[in-house]
Design a protein around this motif. Structure first.
Motif, PDB file in Angstrom:
ATOM      1  N   LYS A   1      -4.330 -10.807  -2.626  1.00 30.48           N
ATOM      2  CA  LYS A   1      -5.702 -10.378  -2.889  1.00 30.48           C
ATOM      3  C   LYS A   1      -5.934  -8.975  -2.353  1.00 30.48           C
ATOM      4  O   LYS A   1      -6.501  -8.109  -3.048  1.00 30.48           O
ATOM      5  CB  LYS A   1      -6.690 -11.356  -2.256  1.00 30.48           C
ATOM      6  N   ALA A   2      -5.495  -8.727  -1.125  1.00 26.78           N
ATOM      7  CA  ALA A   2      -5.669  -7.406  -0.525  1.00 26.78           C
ATOM      8  C   ALA A   2      -4.917  -6.340  -1.314  1.00 26.78           C
ATOM      9  O   ALA A   2      -5.414  -5.216  -1.497  1.00 26.78           O
ATOM     10  CB  ALA A   2      -5.200  -7.425   0.927  1.00 26.78           C
ATOM     11  N   THR A   3      -3.723  -6.678  -1.787  1.00 29.19           N
ATOM     12  CA  THR A   3      -2.951  -5.719  -2.582  1.00 29.19           C
ATOM     13  C   THR A   3      -3.648  -5.420  -3.896  1.00 29.19           C
ATOM     14  O   THR A   3      -3.733  -4.258  -4.321  1.00 29.19           O
ATOM     15  CB  THR A   3      -1.536  -6.252  -2.842  1.00 29.19           C
ATOM     16  N   GLU A   4      -4.141  -6.460  -4.558  1.00 30.06           N
ATOM     17  CA  GLU A   4      -4.862  -6.254  -5.818  1.00 30.06           C
ATOM     18  C   GLU A   4      -6.061  -5.333  -5.609  1.00 30.06           C
ATOM     19  O   GLU A   4      -6.324  -4.441  -6.422  1.00 30.06           O
ATOM     20  CB  GLU A   4      -5.324  -7.594  -6.391  1.00 30.06           C
ATOM     21  N   GLU A   5      -6.797  -5.547  -4.547  1.00 29.55           N
ATOM     22  CA  GLU A   5      -7.976  -4.724  -4.268  1.00 29.55           C
ATOM     23  C   GLU A   5      -7.577  -3.262  -4.046  1.00 29.55           C
ATOM     24  O   GLU A   5      -8.235  -2.345  -4.536  1.00 29.55           O
ATOM     25  CB  GLU A   5      -8.722  -5.272  -3.054  1.00 29.55           C
ATOM     26  N   TYR A   6      -6.488  -3.060  -3.310  1.00 29.78           N
ATOM     27  CA  TYR A   6      -6.024  -1.698  -3.051  1.00 29.78           C
ATOM     28  C   TYR A   6      -5.533  -1.046  -4.337  1.00 29.78           C
ATOM     29  O   TYR A   6      -5.783   0.143  -4.574  1.00 29.78           O
ATOM     30  CB  TYR A   6      -4.908  -1.725  -2.011  1.00 29.78           C
TER      31      TYR A   6
ATOM     32  N   ARG B   1       0.834  -1.206   0.000  1.00 28.22           N
ATOM     33  CA  ARG B   1       0.000   0.000   0.000  1.00 28.22           C
ATOM     34  C   ARG B   1       0.865   1.250   0.000  1.00 28.22           C
ATOM     35  O   ARG B   1       0.575   2.231  -0.697  1.00 28.22           O
ATOM     36  CB  ARG B   1      -0.930  -0.008   1.214  1.00 28.22           C
ATOM     37  N   ASN B   2       1.955   1.225   0.774  1.00 22.59           N
ATOM     38  CA  ASN B   2       2.869   2.367   0.787  1.00 22.59           C
ATOM     39  C   ASN B   2       3.449   2.617  -0.597  1.00 22.59           C
ATOM     40  O   ASN B   2       3.577   3.773  -1.040  1.00 22.59           O
ATOM     41  CB  ASN B   2       4.001   2.129   1.787  1.00 22.59           C
ATOM     42  N   ALA B   3       3.802   1.532  -1.288  1.00 22.91           N
ATOM     43  CA  ALA B   3       4.386   1.669  -2.619  1.00 22.91           C
ATOM     44  C   ALA B   3       3.357   2.206  -3.611  1.00 22.91           C
ATOM     45  O   ALA B   3       3.666   3.068  -4.452  1.00 22.91           O
ATOM     46  CB  ALA B   3       4.932   0.328  -3.092  1.00 22.91           C
ATOM     47  N   ILE B   4       2.138   1.707  -3.526  1.00 21.40           N
ATOM     48  CA  ILE B   4       1.075   2.173  -4.434  1.00 21.40           C
ATOM     49  C   ILE B   4       0.759   3.640  -4.175  1.00 21.40           C
ATOM     50  O   ILE B   4       0.623   4.433  -5.120  1.00 21.40           O
ATOM     51  CB  ILE B   4      -0.174   1.287  -4.271  1.00 21.40           C
ATOM     52  N   ASP B   5       0.668   4.023  -2.917  1.00 20.35           N
ATOM     53  CA  ASP B   5       0.410   5.424  -2.579  1.00 20.35           C
ATOM     54  C   ASP B   5       1.520   6.328  -3.104  1.00 20.35           C
ATOM     55  O   ASP B   5       1.260   7.410  -3.662  1.00 20.35           O
ATOM     56  CB  ASP B   5       0.287   5.592  -1.064  1.00 20.35           C
ATOM     57  N   ALA B   6       2.766   5.898  -2.910  1.00 23.04           N
ATOM     58  CA  ALA B   6       3.905   6.707  -3.365  1.00 23.04           C
ATOM     59  C   ALA B   6       3.916   6.819  -4.885  1.00 23.04           C
ATOM     60  O   ALA B   6       4.235   7.884  -5.435  1.00 23.04           O
ATOM     61  CB  ALA B   6       5.215   6.101  -2.865  1.00 23.04           C
ATOM     62  N   ALA B   7       3.572   5.737  -5.561  1.00 22.28           N
ATOM     63  CA  ALA B   7       3.532   5.761  -7.028  1.00 22.28           C
ATOM     64  C   ALA B   7       2.450   6.716  -7.524  1.00 22.28           C
ATOM     65  O   ALA B   7       2.656   7.477  -8.480  1.00 22.28           O
ATOM     66  CB  ALA B   7       3.277   4.353  -7.555  1.00 22.28           C
ATOM     67  N   LYS B   8       1.304   6.683  -6.857  1.00 25.11           N
ATOM     68  CA  LYS B   8       0.220   7.583  -7.241  1.00 25.11           C
ATOM     69  C   LYS B   8       0.615   9.035  -7.038  1.00 25.11           C
ATOM     70  O   LYS B   8       0.403   9.885  -7.916  1.00 25.11           O
ATOM     71  CB  LYS B   8      -1.034   7.245  -6.433  1.00 25.11           C
ATOM     72  N   THR B   9       1.224   9.323  -5.910  1.00 26.07           N
ATOM     73  CA  THR B   9       1.658  10.690  -5.626  1.00 26.07           C
ATOM     74  C   THR B   9       2.716  11.164  -6.622  1.00 26.07           C
ATOM     75  O   THR B   9       2.730  12.328  -7.029  1.00 26.07           O
ATOM     76  CB  THR B   9       2.224  10.775  -4.193  1.00 26.07           C
ATOM     77  N   ALA B  10       3.577  10.236  -7.043  1.00 26.26           N
ATOM     78  CA  ALA B  10       4.646  10.578  -7.985  1.00 26.26           C
ATOM     79  C   ALA B  10       4.151  10.730  -9.413  1.00 26.26           C
ATOM     80  O   ALA B  10       4.905  11.155 -10.293  1.00 26.26           O
ATOM     81  CB  ALA B  10       5.745   9.522  -7.921  1.00 26.26           C
ATOM     82  N   GLY B  11       2.900  10.362  -9.669  1.00 26.64           N
ATOM     83  CA  GLY B  11       2.354  10.477 -11.013  1.00 26.64           C
ATOM     84  C   GLY B  11       2.711   9.332 -11.929  1.00 26.64           C
ATOM     85  O   GLY B  11       2.626   9.459 -13.165  1.00 26.64           O
TER      86      GLY B  11
ATOM     87  N   ALA C   1      -8.471   0.050  -6.412  1.00 25.64           N
ATOM     88  CA  ALA C   1      -9.142   1.212  -5.820  1.00 25.64           C
ATOM     89  C   ALA C   1      -8.310   2.482  -5.932  1.00 25.64           C
ATOM     90  O   ALA C   1      -8.851   3.586  -5.804  1.00 25.64           O
ATOM     91  CB  ALA C   1      -9.457   0.926  -4.353  1.00 25.64           C
ATOM     92  N   SER C   2      -7.017   2.347  -6.178  1.00 22.00           N
ATOM     93  CA  SER C   2      -6.123   3.516  -6.210  1.00 22.00           C
ATOM     94  C   SER C   2      -6.382   4.428  -7.398  1.00 22.00           C
ATOM     95  O   SER C   2      -6.072   5.617  -7.358  1.00 22.00           O
ATOM     96  CB  SER C   2      -4.657   3.064  -6.246  1.00 22.00           C
ATOM     97  N   GLY C   3      -6.911   3.860  -8.459  1.00 23.54           N
ATOM     98  CA  GLY C   3      -7.131   4.634  -9.667  1.00 23.54           C
ATOM     99  C   GLY C   3      -5.933   4.679 -10.592  1.00 23.54           C
ATOM    100  O   GLY C   3      -6.021   5.213 -11.713  1.00 23.54           O
ATOM    101  N   VAL C   4      -4.802   4.130 -10.173  1.00 21.75           N
ATOM    102  CA  VAL C   4      -3.619   4.076 -11.031  1.00 21.75           C
ATOM    103  C   VAL C   4      -3.797   2.920 -12.025  1.00 21.75           C
ATOM    104  O   VAL C   4      -4.114   1.806 -11.613  1.00 21.75           O
ATOM    105  CB  VAL C   4      -2.337   3.858 -10.203  1.00 21.75           C
ATOM    106  N   PRO C   5      -3.609   3.156 -13.319  1.00 21.45           N
ATOM    107  CA  PRO C   5      -3.683   2.055 -14.280  1.00 21.45           C
ATOM    108  C   PRO C   5      -2.720   0.941 -13.879  1.00 21.45           C
ATOM    109  O   PRO C   5      -1.627   1.196 -13.356  1.00 21.45           O
ATOM    110  CB  PRO C   5      -3.264   2.706 -15.602  1.00 21.45           C
ATOM    111  N   PHE C   6      -3.129  -0.297 -14.115  1.00 22.08           N
ATOM    112  CA  PHE C   6      -2.348  -1.426 -13.603  1.00 22.08           C
ATOM    113  C   PHE C   6      -2.351  -2.597 -14.576  1.00 22.08           C
ATOM    114  O   PHE C   6      -3.182  -2.701 -15.479  1.00 22.08           O
ATOM    115  CB  PHE C   6      -2.937  -1.896 -12.264  1.00 22.08           C
ATOM    116  N   THR C   7      -1.394  -3.478 -14.344  1.00 20.17           N
ATOM    117  CA  THR C   7      -1.375  -4.821 -14.923  1.00 20.17           C
ATOM    118  C   THR C   7      -0.986  -5.754 -13.800  1.00 20.17           C
ATOM    119  O   THR C   7      -0.048  -5.477 -13.048  1.00 20.17           O
ATOM    120  CB  THR C   7      -0.345  -4.938 -16.067  1.00 20.17           C
ATOM    121  N   ILE C   8      -1.712  -6.863 -13.678  1.00 14.37           N
ATOM    122  CA  ILE C   8      -1.432  -7.822 -12.615  1.00 14.37           C
ATOM    123  C   ILE C   8      -0.887  -9.106 -13.235  1.00 14.37           C
ATOM    124  O   ILE C   8      -1.502  -9.692 -14.137  1.00 14.37           O
ATOM    125  CB  ILE C   8      -2.693  -8.108 -11.789  1.00 14.37           C
TER     126      ILE C   8
END
Length: 285
Positions: A121-126, A87-97, A129-136
């Motif tokens: 599973k929890a990471t995928e859900e987060y 979650r910390n990594a996803i948040d930081a990535a979102k903030t960094a654009g 929800a982050s709104g950052v485009p993703f590939t899993i």
């Protein structure tokens, strides 16, 4: 295009770097990020930029992700603490654009009883929800995980497990790393969830036959009940946590949690996945 690779000093992350460079990504466009300063520093020989990060320290993530376009978030190894770290990594990535996150997950993470899956599973859900485009990338088992098994079987001639007739569609780390590099450097993967597994799913008897071929000696598969497996592992001196994990994983295998899920891996890399025997030969050498 600037790509940050976390876990770059680990097995999968290091191979991903190699494949990104092989696919023509300029070394100066890659940031190799990891936790161990000495190991991170050693990656400078590749010509890539480097960053020392700590998933528990968002400030280090912000510095590493600044100006990057894409993040390969290789899942952490701290079992029990990975959700917060991711979650910390996803948040930081979102903030960094950062414009896309590629995350290495577990097979069928949203529907399986695999002992390792809940944090994924929890990471995928987060991530969704982050709104950052993703590939899993839902990576199945790594054949290299059997390195210690190979050494043990070489001495005993017995492969013992409580997997029943369950099958494992393992592939090499090289295969999974190459798939990650493909996804990072080509278009059309936004929002995709890839179930990555080896072309061939093997059971305990198949694996024993492969071990026989690789080791040049007869290897027998000894199917155990979960109770017998637990007793054997304890007798070998393993702690209760490790015993529970190993027996629990075998129970997952017995019910199909690591069976083949799709042909996504061979389709992405454009070739058959590495045969189990080939990886075992490399390990044996």
């Amino acid at each position: 295009m600037s790509i940050v690779v976390t876990g770059a000093t680990g097995h999968l992350g290091r191979l991903a770097l190699t494949h990104l460079l092989a696919r023509g990504v300029a070394a100066s466009d890659i940031v190799a990020a990891g936790r161990n300063p000495e190991k991170v520093d050693a990656l400078k020989s590749l010509g890539v930029r480097t960053a020392v990060i700590d998933f528990a320290d968002p400030a280090t993530l912000a510095a590493a992700f600044e100006g990057a376009d894409t993040l390969l978030l290789v899942s952490g190894s701290d079992l029990g603490g990975r959700v917060e770290q991711h979650r910390n990594a996803i948040d930081a990535a979102k903030t960094a654009g950062i414009s896309r996150i590629v995350y290495t997950s577990a097979p069928r993470a949203d529907s399986t009883d695999l002992i390792l899956a809940p944090e994924h599973k929890a990471t995928e859900e987060y991530l969704r929800a982050s709104g950052v485009p993703f590939t899993i990338l839902r990576n199945n088992w790594y054949t290299e995980n059997y390195a210690s098994t190979l050494a043990q079987v070489a001495g005993t001639g017995v492969y013992a497990a409580s997997t029943g007739e369950g099958r494992v569609a393992s592939a090499s780390r090289e295969d999974y790393a190459e798939a990650a590099a493909v996804v990072l450097t080509t278009d059309g993967h936004e929002g995709a969830v890839y179930e990555l597994s080896g072309d061939t799913a093997w059971n305990g008897s198949d694996f024993a036959a492969t071990l026989s071929e690789v080791l040049g000696r007869a290897v027998a598969f000894e199917p155990l009940t979960p109770d017998a497996h637990t007793a054997a592992l304890r007798a070998a001196g393993l702690d209760d946590g490790t015993v529970g994990f190993v027996v629990g994983l075998d129970a997952n295998i017995a019910t199909g949690a690591l069976d083949k899920s799709s042909d996504d891996l061979s389709a992405l890399i454009g070739r058959p996945t590495t045969p189990v025997a080939d990886t075992l030969r490399t390990l044996a050498a």
